[in-house]
Enzyme design. Sequence first.
Site, PDB file in Angstrom:
ATOM      1  N   ASP A  15      32.439  63.227  44.338  1.00  0.00           N
ATOM      2  CA  ASP A  15      32.492  64.660  44.625  1.00  0.00           C
ATOM      3  C   ASP A  15      31.394  65.395  43.867  1.00  0.00           C
ATOM      4  OD1 ASP A  15      34.580  64.856  46.490  1.00  0.00           O
ATOM      5  OD2 ASP A  15      36.072  64.623  44.907  1.00  0.00           O
ATOM      6  N   ASP A 155      40.786  63.986  52.262  1.00  0.00           N
ATOM      7  CA  ASP A 155      40.380  64.181  50.869  1.00  0.00           C
ATOM      8  C   ASP A 155      41.127  65.367  50.271  1.00  0.00           C
ATOM      9  OD1 ASP A 155      38.976  64.267  48.496  1.00  0.00           O
ATOM     10  OD2 ASP A 155      37.063  64.850  49.398  1.00  0.00           O
TER      11      ASP A 155
HETATM   12 ZN    ZN Z   1      35.628  64.677  48.113  1.00  0.00          ZN
END
Ligand code: ZN
Length: 200
Positions: A15, A155
Amino acid sequence: MAAAESAGADWVHVDVMDGHFVPNLTFGPKMVKDLRRATTLPVDVHLMIERPEDWVERYADAGATYVTFHVEATPRVSWTVEKIRRRGARPGLTANPDTPLERLLPHLGELELVLVMSVQPGFGGQAFLPGSLERVAAVRAALDRGGLAAELVVDGGVKPENCRAVWEAGASVLVAGSAVYLDPEGTAAAIAKFRKALGP
Ligand code: ZN
């Protein structure tokens, strides 16, 4: 990452946050390059950044298998997808939970991956948003209607307790951060809980 890999994780999800598109700051291309060297797993880079078109080539060069960016972050979606592909990575696209899926769906045919955000992007440890299962199912239906084989990644807030429902709604890839790394029984036990919940 090594602990997750030896416990049977299939992918590494990174991320990337820029402090602008989301109010948090994480990794850059150097981290992706270092992770790429340290694993043979696919490295799935999720860019939560403004102006992804200026950055996607650097992440592809760093060795990302997939480079995914947000539809809200640039007006030049197809051009950015093409930039990723030309640089040798697989393009992915995502949208925030409050963005209409209609902004994502017209691009499905261009993509190798579509990511459904099941929390607001920016911070780990959030709860799975109600309504996300319907969005997963809608994207799954659109992929199947088009005969498209793109990965459907979910996610945010995915845990052993809800992963079966996310899978059954049509996800092909489940991203877990806190549920894997903050499990008091450890990373290997956490991944085993996911495997058990998903069945053989
Ligand atoms: Zn992510």
